[in-house]
Enzyme design. Structure first.
Site, PDB file in Angstrom:
ATOM      1  N   CYS D 156      40.391-157.625  -4.539  1.00  0.00           N
ATOM      2  CA  CYS D 156      40.115-157.221  -3.156  1.00  0.00           C
ATOM      3  C   CYS D 156      41.184-156.308  -2.575  1.00  0.00           C
ATOM      4  CB  CYS D 156      39.923-158.436  -2.261  1.00  0.00           C
ATOM      5  SG  CYS D 156      41.288-159.607  -2.276  1.00  0.00           S
ATOM      6  N   ARG D 242      51.008-162.398   2.231  1.00  0.00           N
ATOM      7  CA  ARG D 242      49.884-162.997   2.967  1.00  0.00           C
ATOM      8  C   ARG D 242      50.301-163.118   4.430  1.00  0.00           C
ATOM      9  NH1 ARG D 242      45.219-163.574   0.611  1.00  0.00           N
ATOM     10  NH2 ARG D 242      46.055-164.840  -1.070  1.00  0.00           N
ATOM     11  N   HIS D 249      42.523-156.503   4.577  1.00  0.00           N
ATOM     12  CA  HIS D 249      43.791-156.278   3.885  1.00  0.00           C
ATOM     13  C   HIS D 249      44.356-154.911   4.267  1.00  0.00           C
ATOM     14  CE1 HIS D 249      43.067-159.856   1.724  1.00  0.00           C
ATOM     15  NE2 HIS D 249      42.912-159.421   0.498  1.00  0.00           N
TER      16      HIS D 249
END
Lengths: 362, 362, 362, 362
Positions: D156, D242, D249
């Site tokens: 991703c 994170r 993102h």
């Protein structure tokens, strides 16, 4: 010097409450942490390898190399024969089996699990609220043939309300209490709440929490008569929410007292609430209830570590005002308690210190 | 085609509610956004330069180049003589001056400000709750000599509770209501709440909010008799909290009805609550109240955009159960409403559509 | 006893950095807080009324009743004639005017504002990094005819990278540095970042921050020669982000050294980095750089208060590894520094302690 | 009408990516969702019982009652013999076993798992980036004797950088890329990241993520020659973090090109990047790369749903500027991609649509 301290163990030492126990026991003046247990998965590992150290600060040096034992009295005895008391951070299912085994083996178990809390012969204890319930231990020992015993702390959410209600109940009586909680994520342990569930969100439900809050409050404020706790005779209705806050449970309360009371009287009563018999215990807060005057306090991040000498052991109350729907018998306020300190590990620590002063651990 | 649409303006178009008005008016089938006003600081700038576009998605192309006018009926008339109605996202102080000026100048003002809400001749309106209060407008016009008028939407927090209470009040009567809110940060506008105040935190107080919630609920559910709103005769007590959530106000409610009621009856009544006279209005939700069965819903992030055709216009209710402290007349549940859609801009939009259907804008 | 301590004042005492100064000065062994100033809006109020106490813990009792003076040397002198040094938490515009006035009046100004930082005769100081730059003060005094002087701390973001680079630069030289910051919201002061901008969000831009980081790093690591700082000769490129974290700035770094180096050497060098000449200063950390071995540390919430005796004064470095794109001269790691302690008030405090040891305050 | 649509199944339909597949397939114009599989724990339950519906909006009515089948081609065939293609949201370990079984059984597998991504005969596909790699499928079928096949989407995190690099690589060549990611919590699936780990915090490490980003970028931008992908010849170094953001993102990038380039040229090239051969595919974004001009965009909460007709399929690029450390061959910018749409389920959906247009599903 650990020579003169009482040796203790922590059961289930790797989770959120377990690490808090370890943290509070580091440099404790009465107790010396001599052994740690964990679930099957972690057995045999060193503590530093397996613990989820999710509390502030570093893991104390002296525990890093301790081996994780099976949660079994024989294993603990073999490793540290001098252990007299254990702090249990076990999940409920394990607690049901393991805690009686330790009690049977002669150790006092200070439990954070809910399994034994509502049993008639088990003291459910907040020292400032119902220290006299400790006397149940004699009945428990006799009935179960144990030389040790089990003493429970409360659900993390009830600690703030129970403490705030104690002086009000004694002075004015209580009829009905409406509670709405805004609970921190650490209350669910680790890993606990998935971040995807709580980021930019509120969960308006916490399983079994409302029932526990309602039942435990009545037992805590109940009267011990002839070895039996008569539950306090008020109604309590709770709605529990989870909010995106790391630590600190807020509870808004609307209280109907039995006698008329003004908000000023109530605030003063809470502010001056104290228990001389706890004075000097290492974890006992100098002021059990701190009453704030500002319109917008208490707040979890800013007030959860209130209290001295151990930050997080005082309950903070704010916005004490009239509850208009109950007229001159109505009070409205908000309580804050640190859920993993006051409402969990710190609460059990104070229970153990009380038992020590009562001569039950030696 | 904007040719057949009614020209409208947004007053105070650059703030949090203003941009929501602009967003909802983009491609509105009845209304055409013809003018924008702003405070002195932004006057003369293009909308794209000055707006705080804090809502999801892009700023609509057709408004980017619109000039920001002074908040003055003459300026709006000069720029867009065809404007018949205005949506006011003004702060309270400006609203006090500006809204009457627009009403005097013959325009209908759909206001999101609190200043005029509790005035006896001003309709405080949620179409599903009290569409008949629109009739107050005639009294207002006569009394004040206006050809336009002011129609207010409600405080963003009251919209969920008022909607949920409407069918219950009509069927069973209501005596007392305890509300505790968990409100989103967008309710405070922009810049609004400093991040330092709400990160990892709850604010247990919102200035003037509890008073508004209590007063507006009684006016909303009141009965219009001879040009006067008789306030509903129940007591409501609120405690308002701010939580770290972007959008969506949750309110937990404990309700004492006048007649016995089961939670199942209440849920069914809310679920089937509908207003045929609103059918087909562009912003009217197909189902005003969505009742969820899951134990842990509604949740702000997951449910705030509920409703169709305009997401965020339905109120979502969950956890409908017995309030034990009120026995067979007790209900307990939680409501969720999108505070900047249902509770602000979307609410005003629906008010305007109701007025249009009633022939008041043409 | 405050009798033997040096009297100091805090300029701009009510904001985010100001309250941190007040907190650190409470019970400081060398300095005694004798006066507070604030902007026009707060002048004349008591500190407890006007301060935004956005740090953990309670406001110290002894400052609650202090009056807020105008930010003017005469006013401070009149109220507390013994004041010898001031800590400035002023916003930049005020600092430009006020700091020289205090320096002219004979006081040493330890400034947190950026206005004077890059001036050639002003020491921009991190004691562990460039204590010798303090010598610039003599040039400054001579050039400006001041008996006091201005000593600046750095931008809050540069403190972690500059500290980590110091031992690397000295041992291996540095050619290029790529920095990406993940900065906490307290870095923007109070009210600072609106919650609506940062909830469930990242802001990929902070005004002027990248420029400051780049320029200040080169001055900090520069060499003082004949009263002039020759900037360090490496290139630094920064991208600054704001993330939803209360305190603690993380910076990821990719470094190209001049000489070959292994990650192990670099880690060891940082771990053992120390400045004996600072030993014993109250705010000097025992270990300036803490190097963590775990794969996932440092983390802001868990590591920002690292260091002793004053938590938050150590820089924490982690993930020291090879930067593959720079081959055997490549290093990659992440730094964490508490932005309002190490990167602001605590940094200035240590600057003042250094000046005291150098005999500049007496 | 589902009659003319191609029947498909979702493997591992109850997790975070699985529910996103289900959501995107609801009302898909080409595909009809005919079967769902899950892990052993959920087998036999209805979808509504077992799915973690962690995406916005309601679960589509038509899937609520679908039974959860074992993840086995026979079970799927028995339940829905017409299924021609499957979308795999399986965890890696299950994917290693199950995906080849489905391919062997004649179905095309559009996989979100990483297991097969780097295998030489498996297309790792972003249609806008390397649609021609689809030709690998023939080699795969021949080599493995399959009538179906496996087509992978990417990690991703790489989707934003790979898309942004494509036009730059083609026009100017690329030598080195420094990437720092700020990744959303949904990237870790459900339950994924514990809230206690990420509240008021950043995790500066994501297991295996940096390696995947580096390897996949080179394969994606590689050239297919004689049935073999020659990896692109640039170096890429990543540091993955994170952050407390639900979806989206962000990646900051410092790029060294082979040829000189200005930021304006680069921005224009990205803005006008388009793939006519994808035009009209239901999930293909009208504009693959949206370039923002504002200083502080893209932001995850405000920009992650960019793109039409399917929100979240466009990559948003911002802050395109000079990377000073690479001189006239240096570019610096930031990319944003919705990690569960563009970077997961939506990416696979577009891969399937591409395969359909190529005549591989019929």
């Amino acid at each position: 010097m650990t020579a003169n301290k009482i040796a203790v163990a922590v059961l289930g030492a790797t989770g959120a409450v377990g690490v808090r126990f370890v943290q509070l026991l580091s440099q404790h003046p009465l107790f010396h942490l001599a052994a740690l247990t964990a679930s099957d998965r972690s057995e045999g590992k060193r503590y530093a390898e397996a613990a989820h150290w999710v509390v502030e600060g570093e893991m104390p040096r002296e525990v890093r190399e301790l081996p994780l034992l099976p949660t079994d009295p024989e294993a603990v005895r073999r490793f540290a024969p001098e252990v007299r008391a254990v702090f249990s951070a076990l999940p409920n299912e394990s607690a049901a089996q393991a805690e009686p085994a330790f009690a049977q083996a002669g150790m006092l178990v200070f439990s954070n699990a809910s399994h034994h809390r509502m049993m008639p012969d088990v003291p459910l204890l907040i020292p400032e609220v119902n220290a006299d319930h400790l006397a149940l231990l004699h009945h428990q020992r006799r009935a179960r043939g144990w030389s040790g015993g089990i003493i429970c702390n409360t659900n993390c959410t009830v600690s703030g309300p129970a403490m705030a209600l104690r002086p009000l109940y004694d002075a004015f009586g209580i009829r009905r209490v409406f509670c709405v909680s805004l609970q921190a994520i650490s209350g669910a342990g680790y890993p606990g709440v998935p971040a995807l569930d709580i980021t930019d969100n509120v969960l308006p439900f916490i399983k079994n929490e409302e029932e526990k809050l309602e039942a435990e409050a009545r037992k805590l404020l109940g009267r011990l008569e002839n070895g039996v706790v008569r539950e306090a005779d008020f109604g309590l209705s709770a709605h529990c929410n989870r909010v995106p806050v790391a630590d600190g449970h807020l509870v808004t309360m609307s209280v109907e007292t039995a006698q008329p009371v003004t908000p000023e009287e109530a605030a003063q009563l809470m502010r001056t609430f104290c228990r001389p018999e706890l004075a000097g215990l290492p974890t006992a807060p100098e002021q059990p209830i701190i009453v704030r005057e500002e319109a917008d306090r208490p707040q979890p991040r800013r007030d959860r570590l209130s209290g001295a000498p151990v930050g997080g052991m005082s309950v903070v109350v704010g916005r004490v005002r009239r509850e208009p729907l109950f007229g001159e018998r109505g009070l409205k306020f908000v309580t804050l308690a640190h859920n993993t300190i006051r409402g969990a590990a710190g609460g059990s620590m104070l229970n153990a210190e009380l038992a020590w002063r009562a001569g039950l651990i030696s």
